[in-house]
Design an enzyme around this catalytic site. Structure first.
Site, mmCIF file in Angstrom:
data_model
loop_
_atom_site.group_PDB
_atom_site.id
_atom_site.type_symbol
_atom_site.label_atom_id
_atom_site.label_comp_id
_atom_site.label_asym_id
_atom_site.label_seq_id
_atom_site.Cartn_x
_atom_site.Cartn_y
_atom_site.Cartn_z
ATOM 1 N N GLU A 39 35.329 68.545 49.521
ATOM 2 C CA GLU A 39 35.857 68.882 48.186
ATOM 3 C C GLU A 39 34.806 69.208 47.115
ATOM 4 O O GLU A 39 35.139 69.816 46.104
ATOM 5 C CB GLU A 39 36.824 67.800 47.687
ATOM 6 C CG GLU A 39 36.125 66.558 47.242
ATOM 7 C CD GLU A 39 36.792 65.952 46.006
ATOM 8 O OE1 GLU A 39 37.949 66.247 45.713
ATOM 9 O OE2 GLU A 39 36.098 65.173 45.338
ATOM 10 N N HIS A 68 39.413 67.707 44.109
ATOM 11 C CA HIS A 68 38.840 69.047 43.877
ATOM 12 C C HIS A 68 39.257 70.065 44.942
ATOM 13 O O HIS A 68 38.686 71.166 44.987
ATOM 14 C CB HIS A 68 37.313 68.963 43.805
ATOM 15 C CG HIS A 68 36.810 68.272 42.574
ATOM 16 N ND1 HIS A 68 36.998 68.798 41.307
ATOM 17 C CD2 HIS A 68 36.160 67.096 42.402
ATOM 18 C CE1 HIS A 68 36.465 67.967 40.409
ATOM 19 N NE2 HIS A 68 35.964 66.929 41.039
ATOM 20 N N HIS A 150 40.450 58.920 49.561
ATOM 21 C CA HIS A 150 39.684 59.507 48.458
ATOM 22 C C HIS A 150 40.174 58.888 47.144
ATOM 23 O O HIS A 150 41.225 59.274 46.620
ATOM 24 C CB HIS A 150 39.912 61.023 48.476
ATOM 25 C CG HIS A 150 38.928 61.782 47.667
ATOM 26 N ND1 HIS A 150 37.654 62.055 48.107
ATOM 27 C CD2 HIS A 150 39.009 62.317 46.431
ATOM 28 C CE1 HIS A 150 37.005 62.729 47.184
ATOM 29 N NE2 HIS A 150 37.800 62.893 46.142
ATOM 30 N N HIS A 177 30.944 58.961 45.212
ATOM 31 C CA HIS A 177 29.606 59.493 45.527
ATOM 32 C C HIS A 177 28.550 58.398 45.646
ATOM 33 O O HIS A 177 27.393 58.696 45.929
ATOM 34 C CB HIS A 177 29.142 60.549 44.510
ATOM 35 C CG HIS A 177 29.963 61.779 44.522
ATOM 36 N ND1 HIS A 177 29.582 62.970 43.925
ATOM 37 C CD2 HIS A 177 31.181 62.038 45.073
ATOM 38 C CE1 HIS A 177 30.518 63.890 44.082
ATOM 39 N NE2 HIS A 177 31.499 63.338 44.773
HETATM 40 FE FE FE2 Z 1 36.832 63.530 44.378
#
Ligand code: FE2
Length: 269
Positions: A39, A68, A150, A177
């Site tokens: 993404e 995303h 996610h 992340h």
């Molecule tokens: Fe994301």
């Protein structure tokens, strides 16, 4: 089967790390199947056809998505032509699917992509969708189930683990992340709250720090950008799965100066 999972590939630095190291990792660790999250792969936002083909050519078998997924409009036809998923709990009628089943090393493996709720787009209840989908897969005789969850918050990810441990083979979180240090195997389910990005490691979540810092200092929003130069990392979770259960799991961190850090998951039972 031995599967590998790579979380959010952030822009060219993430793609470069995959180009440099993935084949080598597949050979060294005898990986049968590779899953990765696309993404953020195209300049941090979504996935283009060119980058999709580039990543497939590196040896990725299926790619999952997230909030995303729709940033690059050329992804929509790719759901028909490429092995791509989008979160399964997007509302009905949305292009693509969030669950596919593959034949890997003589067994079936379902890859299920779900998206959390806090700070995320409007979508159906991830927990109810997970329960219903796992039940359908079991009724179809699919024992091995890998979930990319996610989500922004650790509580939702941990909640998914408590809901599904013993029923699925692995639940690995993506989106923040930033990797967490809690890779474990409990009741046959591998679990990691967040695997962390693959891309730049010396910035703010893989993005040039100038824009986020301006935003934090002034409250004025800007467009996040991938740095031209940075220190890079590739983060990979490796799992041995059979008959629905994960028996062994470890994480590899490859740094662009060729350092490698390997850490084993711990066993809870
Ligand atoms: Fe994301």
């Amino acid at each position: 089967m031995r599967i590998a999972f790579i979380g959010d590939i952030v822009g060219r630095p993430g793609r470069d790390m995959i180009k440099t190291y993935l084949q080598k990792i597949k050979e060294e660790y005898k990986i049968d199947f590779v899953i990765a999250n696309y993404e953020n792969a195209s300049h941090g936002f979504g996935l283009t056809l060119k980058n999709c083909n580039e990543l497939v050519a590196c040896g990725i078998d299926v790619m999952s998505g997230g909030n995303h997924t729709w940033d690059k409009k050329d992804i929509i036809p790719l759901f028909e032509t490429h092995e791509l998923l989008r979160p399964h709990n997007y509302p009905e009628g949305v292009p693509g699917t969030g669950c596919k089943v593959y034949e890997v090393a003589g067994e079936r493996l379902a890859v299920l992509n779900l998206m959390g709720h806090y700070s995320m787009p409007m979508c159906d209840n991830a927990f109810r969708k997970a329960q219903a989908t796992v039940q359908e897969l079991k009724e179809d005789g699919v024992k091995n189930i890998f979930i990319d969850f996610h989500a922004e918050v650790t509580s939702e990810k941990r909640g998914m683990m408590m809901l599904l441990q013993g029923q699925v083979s692995a639940i690995i979180g993506t989106h923040t992340h930033v990797s967490t240090d809690d890779f474990q195997i409990a009741n046959g389910t591998a679990y990691l709250t967040d695997i962390g990005l693959s891309g730049c490691r010396d910035n703010v979540i893989g993005m040039d720090e100038k824009v986020p810092l301006k935003q934090f200092l002034t409250g004025m929003k800007g467009h996040f950008d991938i740095p031209k130069k940075c220190k890079k990392i590739l983060q990979v979770a490796v799992m041995d799965i059979s008959e629905g259960e994960c028996s062994k799991a470890f994480k590899l961190k490859y740094f662009d100066d060729d350092r490698v850090v390997k850490s084993d998951a711990w066993y809870e039972d």
